[in-house]
Design a protein around this motif. Structure first.
Motif: not given
Length: 632
Positions: A513, A515, A520
């Motif tokens: 994942t 960010t 984001p």
């Protein structure tokens, strides 16, 4: 503005590779063939291009031989009854010349896959549609005593045998447009569905097996078989077609599978054989109270018949190629074949418009779009038609073939000849698709698209399409070797080379994942292994902006590639890269500056869960990341 390609040689010392290319002796060359939308070049072999060590400041397509996807069965079209008629209007010498141009791998384009109608389709030169087991209205033939392929022995089978002589690697798929009328409701080849009778399901399965056996005896073994062309096309316009709901398809396949395994184990059964998505007209024609089965291939692959299916076949007339990847992810053990798409045109389109539009749409959607979405084949519709888009009986009156016969007896090569040829001549059956970065989309975004293959002999074929109308310069990087090239607007190029240099092992980002400090919500676009999707800061670059990747668990890597995609100038000007195992305590960062779209950062051997890239400079440009890649 230009982008930067960076060498990927392994090193243990902490360094960053962001400077201009260094001069080194050439290591190898790539051969190049180009086709342009203005027909100035048609599969024209240009001078070879030289690989060299080091980096480039141009947009870079990175070829990754260590990442592999699906194997390839072939590329081609269909020798329909209409195509056969066109071939037999030529003199024997001209006919053989045209066949060589199509099927000879050395002197032609080496067509390696044919999808053959089982009986009549809309493209027939006959005055009436036919199957191989027609009987007078009101009669039946459950014993199939009247079965005969004599019709095909006149023109179609001699052409198929000649095609296999010219290209022994040629594979053949067979598809019926309709069962014999006596098996159907309405007793017609046009429309209707199979009678809901186990005896009919059994007879139809045996009919298909008899076809496979007859063609094999005639010297044309069948490698693939689907049981119905476009099973949701309930209202064909004057040509054979059959509404075949999933439950009836399952009933036929469960009878067909065991029979084929006994008499022709080489023949693989493919399901569905229809569009990427159910066409709105097919949904609207669903009988009242019935399910439109917009998830037809999923239902089929979840059914008991799935054990007999090698996979699924798709057409191009509704939806887009990404639906193939959706199905692959749901059923990764099943193959995907792309089996029909016809070029077409408007009534007032000029020949240059038809050629340009067909070439560029097929390049981005079929040549690259389907293969990057797991297709094992690309099959156009008619291999040959005349200048009236015929002969045909019902159906399409604006379709185009790979070649066209003109009233003066000459034969021209259409856009599809070159789109198929850029693959079939260079990508051999048994090849495997390998990794390559691609920045364009099937919906057109004006960027560079690519797809790459490793042939059984170890050679590589890289196909590149410039979606933009203007020329584009770019680089190709393989390991620590790079070459630079420029393609005219809309052009297609195939590059081939004999062997790949050593390349590092990629680290899978499955499950990772991301960010970011800015925008984001779209950070995941930087780690989806899709160069056409891009995370962007959506504001000018300032020091302290960052993007962070969570690998989910500690993974070993020692190289990071920061690929900013095709939007030139949106690379991060200054950067630092740090790693962590807890997201709190970070390693001493490696720092550097970029001068182009691709920056490769080398680290000491590292095992970490988190990676953070931080901007350290100011720029009026946004910061973009199309792909963050890690290597061992």
């Amino acid at each position: 503005m230009r982008t930067q390609a960076v060498a990927v040689a392994l090193a243990l010392a902490v360094t960053s590779l962001t400077g201009p290319a260094q001069a080194h002796p050439p290591t190898s060359t790539a051969r190049v063939w180009v086709t342009t939308p203005d027909r100035a070049e048609l599969l024209h072999e240009r001078a070879p291009v030289t690989f060299r060590r080091g980096a480039s400041d141009l947009t870079t397509i990175t070829v990754d031989p260590r990442t592999s996807y699906q194997s390839v069965d072939g590329f081609g079209a269909s020798i329909t009854d209409s195509s056969a008629n066109v071939f037999y209007r030529l003199s024997p010498a001209e006919r053989d010349k045209t066949m060589r141009a199509l099927f000879d791998p050395r002197h032609g384009i080496g067509v390696s896959f044919l999808r053959q109608p089982v009986g009549s389709s809309d493209f027939t030169a006959e005055t009436e549609h036919y199957t191989y087991n027609d009987v007078p209205a009101g009669q039946t033939d459950f014993g199939l005593r009247h079965f005969s392929i004599a019709h095909d022995e006149r023109q179609i089978l001699p052409l198929l045998r000649r095609a296999k002589q010219l290209n022994p690697a040629l594979k053949v798929m067979a598809t019926p447009w309709s069962p014999p009328a006596w098996m159907k409701t309405g007793d017609s080849l046009v429309g209707g569905r199979l009678k809901d009778d186990p005896a009919v399901y059994d007879a139809y399965a045996r009919y298909l097996v008899k076809f496979v056996q007859a063609y094999t005896r005639a010297g044309v073994p069948i490698d693939f078989l689907s049981i119905q062309n476009e099973p949701q096309n309930r209202n064909p316009s004057g040509y054979p077609g059959t509404d075949l709901p999933v439950r009836q398809a399952v009933a036929v396949i469960e009878r067909l599978g065991p029979l084929l395994r006994k008499v022709s184990p080489r023949t693989k059964i493919l399901g569905y054989d229809h569009n990427w998505t159910t066409h709105p007209a097919d949904i609207a024609s669903t009988p009242p109270g019935e399910d439109p089965e917009t998830d037809y291939p999923y239902k089929l692959l979840r059914s008991p018949a799935a054990r007999w299916l090698a996979g699924t076949a798709y057409h191009c007339y509704s939806g887009d190629p990404s639906k193939q990847t959706d199905l692959h992810e749901a059923f990764p053990s099943k193959g995907i074949w792309f089996t029909e798409c016809s070029g077409s045109h408007g009534p007032d389109d000029t020949p240059p418009q038809i050629f340009r539009g067909t070439l560029t749409w097929h390049a981005r959607t079929l040549m690259i779009g389907t293969t990057r979405n797991w297709a094992k084949s690309i099959v156009n519709w008619n291999i040959a038609l005349d200048s009236t888009s015929g002969p045909h009986l019902g159906g399409c009156d604006t379709c185009t073939g790979l070649v066209t016969l003109h009233p003066d007896g000459t034969v021209s090569k259409d856009a599809e000849y070159f789109t198929i040829g850029h693959l079939s001549k260079f990508v051999k059956p048994g090849a495997v698709r390998i990794g390559s970065t691609s920045y364009g989309t099937t919906g057109w975004n004006g960027q560079l698209m690519s797809v790459a293959f490793r042939n059984p002999d170890g050679s590589t074929a890289l196909l590149v399409h410039n979606e933009n109308d203007d020329p584009r310069s770019f680089a190709v990087a393989v390991g620590d070797r790079t070459f630079e090239y420029e393609l005219p607007g809309g052009a297609i190029a195939t590059f081939t080379w004999d062997r790949n240099p050593h390349t590092p092992d990629p680290v899978s980002l499955d499950g990772a994942t991301a960010t970011a400090s800015v925008n984001p919500a779209e950070a995941g676009l930087a780690i989806d292994a899709d160069g056409s999707t891009v995370w962007q800061s959506k504001q000018a670059q300032t020091p302290g902006q960052w993007l962070q990747v969570d690998l989910g668990s500690p993974r070993y890597f020692r190289k990071v590639a920061l690929d900013s995609g095709g939007q030139l100038g949106d690379y991060v000007n200054g950067w630092q890269v740090a790693t962590s195992n807890d997201g709190v305590h970070w390693s001493k960062p490696v720092t550097g500056r970029s001068t182009g779209q691709l920056t490769t950062v080398e680290l000491r051997p590292t095992k970490a869960r988190y990676l953070r890239v931080t901007s350290t400079a100011t720029s009026d440009h946004w910061w973009s990341l199309a792909d963050v890649r890690l290597y061992r």
